[in-house]
Design a protein around this motif. Structure first.
Motif, mmCIF file in Angstrom:
data_model
loop_
_atom_site.group_PDB
_atom_site.id
_atom_site.type_symbol
_atom_site.label_atom_id
_atom_site.label_comp_id
_atom_site.label_asym_id
_atom_site.label_seq_id
_atom_site.Cartn_x
_atom_site.Cartn_y
_atom_site.Cartn_z
ATOM 1 N N ASP A 38 -15.612 15.311 70.385
ATOM 2 C CA ASP A 38 -16.950 15.596 69.863
ATOM 3 C C ASP A 38 -17.620 14.322 69.354
ATOM 4 O OD1 ASP A 38 -16.624 18.267 70.440
ATOM 5 O OD2 ASP A 38 -15.960 18.810 68.423
ATOM 6 N N ARG A 39 -16.857 13.474 68.683
ATOM 7 C CA ARG A 39 -17.427 12.223 68.154
ATOM 8 C C ARG A 39 -17.884 11.317 69.287
ATOM 9 N NH1 ARG A 39 -16.081 7.178 67.546
ATOM 10 N NH2 ARG A 39 -14.041 7.519 68.490
ATOM 11 N N GLU A 40 -17.098 11.219 70.360
ATOM 12 C CA GLU A 40 -17.459 10.369 71.482
ATOM 13 C C GLU A 40 -18.704 10.897 72.201
ATOM 14 O OE1 GLU A 40 -13.004 8.664 72.696
ATOM 15 O OE2 GLU A 40 -13.793 10.498 73.622
ATOM 16 N N PHE A 41 -18.758 12.207 72.412
ATOM 17 C CA PHE A 41 -19.927 12.758 73.111
ATOM 18 C C PHE A 41 -21.190 12.631 72.270
ATOM 19 C CE2 PHE A 41 -22.737 16.322 74.272
ATOM 20 C CZ PHE A 41 -22.997 15.953 75.588
ATOM 21 N N ASN A 42 -21.081 12.844 70.974
ATOM 22 C CA ASN A 42 -22.244 12.727 70.101
ATOM 23 C C ASN A 42 -22.796 11.302 70.074
ATOM 24 O OD1 ASN A 42 -22.265 15.439 69.363
ATOM 25 N ND2 ASN A 42 -20.877 15.109 67.633
ATOM 26 N N ALA A 43 -21.928 10.309 70.356
ATOM 27 C CA ALA A 43 -22.369 8.917 70.345
ATOM 28 C C ALA A 43 -23.279 8.596 71.529
ATOM 29 C CB ALA A 43 -21.158 7.981 70.344
ATOM 30 N N ILE A 44 -23.192 9.388 72.612
ATOM 31 C CA ILE A 44 -24.009 9.119 73.800
ATOM 32 C C ILE A 44 -24.961 10.268 74.126
ATOM 33 C CG2 ILE A 44 -22.254 7.616 74.804
ATOM 34 C CD1 ILE A 44 -21.502 9.913 76.685
ATOM 35 N N ARG A 45 -24.898 11.347 73.372
ATOM 36 C CA ARG A 45 -25.710 12.531 73.678
ATOM 37 C C ARG A 45 -27.200 12.189 73.772
ATOM 38 N NH1 ARG A 45 -25.196 18.114 72.202
ATOM 39 N NH2 ARG A 45 -23.365 17.631 70.918
#
Length: 272
Positions: free
Chosen positions: A8-15
């Motif tokens: 979730d943290r990784e996806f939120n960084a590029i969302r």
């Protein structure tokens, strides 16, 4: 659940860098970006054919089509460039020493056949014949912490030294200002030439390049910095842990480079 998904943290960084999803229109249900990107990373890591993509990620045609469209639109370049700028603001780009190296990637049989084989056409698709057979050579520029800063691809027979200036030009970080340039660039003996050293000095960059056995030794060689050059070799080894990087399956060089960039993106996400 399949492995290799983004957290979730990784996806939120590029969302916020992804295109806005379609809403309120008639037609087939829109597959969300999260599933598509997770599917792309699954292909990247496993090296499986697109048709073998697990159904949990959606139809393989949908995932492939979006990967291809985003590659042509330059989305991966924009996302990775934004990530590097963020790392730079967080002071996580090491400018004391950057390193360069090249690595031969064996091309699978399915990578050939896009256009008739010839020296001119092989240059276009970054394929050629080296000692390892039909192959591609990737040229890597990274900082002192192993963050990918630039990448190009040529035929496997091309020498690293002929690609250095082009590699620097493809650096994702702007090098127009002197204070944005690295203090030094390190490379192995394959980059040893007076022309390369003089060019780096013109840019205000200290060359840290070993001398060949048939050349006079560089008296100014920074031994301590030269020992740090192995960071680029470790980066290449880490990138090759993704099977779609360690073997080239793509007919198009731009698609293959997109996968290499995605592997580097996964590494950079851990630093944000």
């Amino acid at each position: 659940m399949p492995r290799h998904r983004l957290t979730d943290r990784e996806f939120n960084a590029i969302r916020h860098l992804l295109p806005k999803q379609r809403t309120g229109k008639k037609g087939r249900p829109w597959v969300d970006h999260r599933s598509v990107i997770d599917g792309i990373f699954w292909i990247l890591k496993t090296g499986s054919p697109w048709r073998d993509l697990p159904e949990v990620f959606g139809k393989w045609q949908t995932v492939y089509a979006r990967f291809r469209r985003w590659s042509l639109e330059g989305l991966w370049d924009r996302v990775y460039n934004a990530m590097l700028k963020r790392l730079d603001k967080l002071d996580k780009i090491d400018r004391t020493l950057w390193c360069v190296d090249g690595s031969v990637i064996r091309a699978h049989r399915c990578a050939a056949g896009m256009i008739p084989q010839s020296e001119e056409n092989d240059e276009l698709v970054a394929l050629g014949r080296s000692r390892g057979g039909y192959s591609t050579k990737i040229h890597i520029l990274c900082d002192g912490q192993g963050t990918l800063l630039g990448i190009t691809a040529t035929g496997g027979q091309r020498h690293e030294s002929t690609e250095l200036e082009n590699l620097i030009d493809h650096c994702e970080l702007s090098l127009h200002r002197y204070d944005s340039r690295p203090d030094a660039i390190a490379g192995d003996k394959g980059y040893s030439s007076h022309a390369i050293r003089d060019r780096l000095r013109e840019l205000g960059i200290k060359p840290v390049i070993g001398s060949k056995s048939n050349e006079s030794r560089e008296e100014e060689l920074d031994r301590e910095a030269y020992r740090r050059r192995n960071i680029v070799e470790r980066l290449i080894g880490w990138l090759k842990e993704s099977r779609w990087v360690s073997t080239r399956y793509d007919k198009l060089a731009c698609s293959y480079l997109a996968f290499v960039q995605l592997a580097a993106m996964r590494r950079a996400l851990k630093l944000i």
